[in-house]
Design an enzyme around this catalytic site. Structure first.
Site, PDB file in Angstrom:
ATOM      1  N   ASP A   7       0.868  -1.175   0.000  1.00 43.65           N
ATOM      2  CA  ASP A   7       0.000   0.000   0.000  1.00 43.65           C
ATOM      3  C   ASP A   7       0.908   1.228   0.000  1.00 43.65           C
ATOM      4  O   ASP A   7       2.140   1.113  -0.148  1.00 43.65           O
ATOM      5  CB  ASP A   7      -1.003  -0.041   1.172  1.00 43.65           C
ATOM      6  CG  ASP A   7      -0.366   0.292   2.526  1.00 43.65           C
ATOM      7  OD1 ASP A   7       0.878   0.417   2.611  1.00 43.65           O
ATOM      8  OD2 ASP A   7      -1.129   0.418   3.505  1.00 43.65           O
ATOM      9  N   CYS A  64       3.319  -2.694   4.081  1.00 43.57           N
ATOM     10  CA  CYS A  64       2.423  -1.567   4.378  1.00 43.57           C
ATOM     11  C   CYS A  64       3.153  -0.716   5.411  1.00 43.57           C
ATOM     12  O   CYS A  64       4.373  -0.848   5.548  1.00 43.57           O
ATOM     13  CB  CYS A  64       1.044  -2.053   4.839  1.00 43.57           C
ATOM     14  SG  CYS A  64       0.969  -2.890   6.439  1.00 43.57           S
ATOM     15  N   THR A  66       3.055  -0.672   8.775  1.00 47.10           N
ATOM     16  CA  THR A  66       3.598  -1.495   9.863  1.00 47.10           C
ATOM     17  C   THR A  66       3.957  -2.907   9.424  1.00 47.10           C
ATOM     18  O   THR A  66       4.657  -3.616  10.147  1.00 47.10           O
ATOM     19  CB  THR A  66       2.546  -1.639  10.984  1.00 47.10           C
ATOM     20  OG1 THR A  66       1.370  -2.225  10.407  1.00 47.10           O
ATOM     21  CG2 THR A  66       2.202  -0.304  11.613  1.00 47.10           C
ATOM     22  N   HIS A  97      10.458 -23.189   9.891  1.00 46.33           N
ATOM     23  CA  HIS A  97       9.451 -23.850  10.721  1.00 46.33           C
ATOM     24  C   HIS A  97       8.019 -23.672  10.240  1.00 46.33           C
ATOM     25  O   HIS A  97       7.203 -24.561  10.423  1.00 46.33           O
ATOM     26  CB  HIS A  97       9.545 -23.336  12.163  1.00 46.33           C
ATOM     27  CG  HIS A  97      10.761 -23.845  12.885  1.00 46.33           C
ATOM     28  ND1 HIS A  97      10.978 -23.639  14.225  1.00 46.33           N
ATOM     29  CD2 HIS A  97      11.841 -24.554  12.441  1.00 46.33           C
ATOM     30  CE1 HIS A  97      12.124 -24.208  14.590  1.00 46.33           C
ATOM     31  NE2 HIS A  97      12.673 -24.754  13.525  1.00 46.33           N
ATOM     32  N   HIS A 132       7.469 -30.105  11.666  1.00 40.17           N
ATOM     33  CA  HIS A 132       6.835 -28.830  11.298  1.00 40.17           C
ATOM     34  C   HIS A 132       5.758 -29.021  10.232  1.00 40.17           C
ATOM     35  O   HIS A 132       4.826 -28.226  10.155  1.00 40.17           O
ATOM     36  CB  HIS A 132       7.889 -27.828  10.829  1.00 40.17           C
ATOM     37  CG  HIS A 132       8.916 -27.569  11.883  1.00 40.17           C
ATOM     38  ND1 HIS A 132       8.614 -26.947  13.073  1.00 40.17           N
ATOM     39  CD2 HIS A 132      10.231 -27.907  11.959  1.00 40.17           C
ATOM     40  CE1 HIS A 132       9.691 -26.893  13.830  1.00 40.17           C
ATOM     41  NE2 HIS A 132      10.694 -27.469  13.177  1.00 40.17           N
TER      42      HIS A 132
HETATM   43  C1  RB5 Z   1      -1.819   3.232   6.281  1.00 41.71           C
HETATM   44  O1  RB5 Z   1      -1.770   4.525   6.805  1.00 41.71           O
HETATM   45  C2  RB5 Z   1      -1.450   2.229   7.353  1.00 41.71           C
HETATM   46  O2  RB5 Z   1      -2.481   2.112   8.277  1.00 41.71           O
HETATM   47  C3  RB5 Z   1      -1.136   0.895   6.717  1.00 41.71           C
HETATM   48  O3  RB5 Z   1      -0.096   1.056   5.821  1.00 41.71           O
HETATM   49  C4  RB5 Z   1      -0.675  -0.202   7.659  1.00 41.71           C
HETATM   50  O4  RB5 Z   1       0.308   0.249   8.523  1.00 41.71           O
HETATM   51  C5  RB5 Z   1      -1.724  -0.944   8.356  1.00 41.71           C
HETATM   52  O5  RB5 Z   1      -1.473  -1.924   9.069  1.00 41.71           O
END
Ligand code: RB5
Length: 147
Positions: A7, A64, A66, A97, A132
Site C-alpha cells: 500500500d 504496508c 507497519t 518452521h 513442522h
Molecule cells: C496506512 O496509513 C497504514 O495504516 C497501513 O499502511 C498499515 O500500517 C496498516 O497496518
C-alpha cells in the site's frame, strides 16, 4: 515466481526491494501499488495473494506502514502463510518452521538495508519439514474447516 505488493505506507520500501531484486537478477511481478497515493492494504494483499496461491512454488513480499495490516489481510487467503517480520531470526525461522510463503514488512518500521537482509534470508532459506509439516497441516485443517 515472486510477487510483490504494497500500500502507500509500504510503497517506497517495495521500490527499494525491487532495486535489490533487479541487481540480483531475481524475477518478480509487481502487483502494485504503483504510486505513493493512498490505497487500502487489504485490496493489494488480496490481489497479490490470489496470484501466489496459484502455485506452491510462488512466494510473496508485502509491505504496508507497519507490515501488520497487510499480513492480516494476506492470512485471510487460503494457502497463504504470511509472516510480519522486522528481525533476521524471525525471517529465517518462519521459512524453516512455518514454511511461510509471504514476508510482510513495515515501511515505517524497517529501513531498506534491514528489509533487504530479511528478503535475502527469507528467499534463500528452505522449509525444514519433519515435525513442522504436521503443524502446517493443522493450519490447513483450520482453513478447510471454514469452507
Ligand atoms: C496506512 O496509513 C497504514 O495504516 C497501513 O499502511 C498499515 O500500517 C496498516 O497496518
Amino acid at each position: 515466481m515472486l510477487y510483490l505488493g504494497a500500500d502507500h505506507g509500504g510503497f517506497e520500501l517495495k521500490e527499494s526491494i525491487k532495486k535489490y531484486l533487479d541487481e540480483k537478477g531475481i524475477d518478480y511481478v509487481d502487483c502494485g501499488t504503483h504510486t505513493p497515493e493512498s490505497i487500502d492494504y487489504a485490496l493489494i494483499a488480496k490481489k497479490t495473494c490470489d496470484e501466489i496461491v496459484k502455485s506452491k512454488d510462488n512466494m510473496g513480499i508485502l509491505c504496508c506502514g507497519t507490515g501488520i495490516g497487510i499480513s492480516m489481510a494476506a492470512n485471510k487467503v487460503n494457502g497463504i502463510r504470511a509472516a510480519c517480520c522486522s528481525d533476521y531470526f524471525s525471517a529465517k525461522y518462519t521459512r524453516l518452521h512455518n514454511n511461510a510463503n509471504v514476508l510482510c514488512m513495515g515501511g515505517r518500521v524497517v529501513g531498506a538495508g534491514l528489509a533487504i537482509e530479511l528478503v535475502d534470508v527469507f528467499l534463500k532459506t528452505g522449509f525444514e519439514g519433519g515435525r513442522h509439516q504436521r503443524r502446517i497441516d493443522q493450519l490447513t485443517d483450520i482453513e478447510n474447516a471454514q469452507k
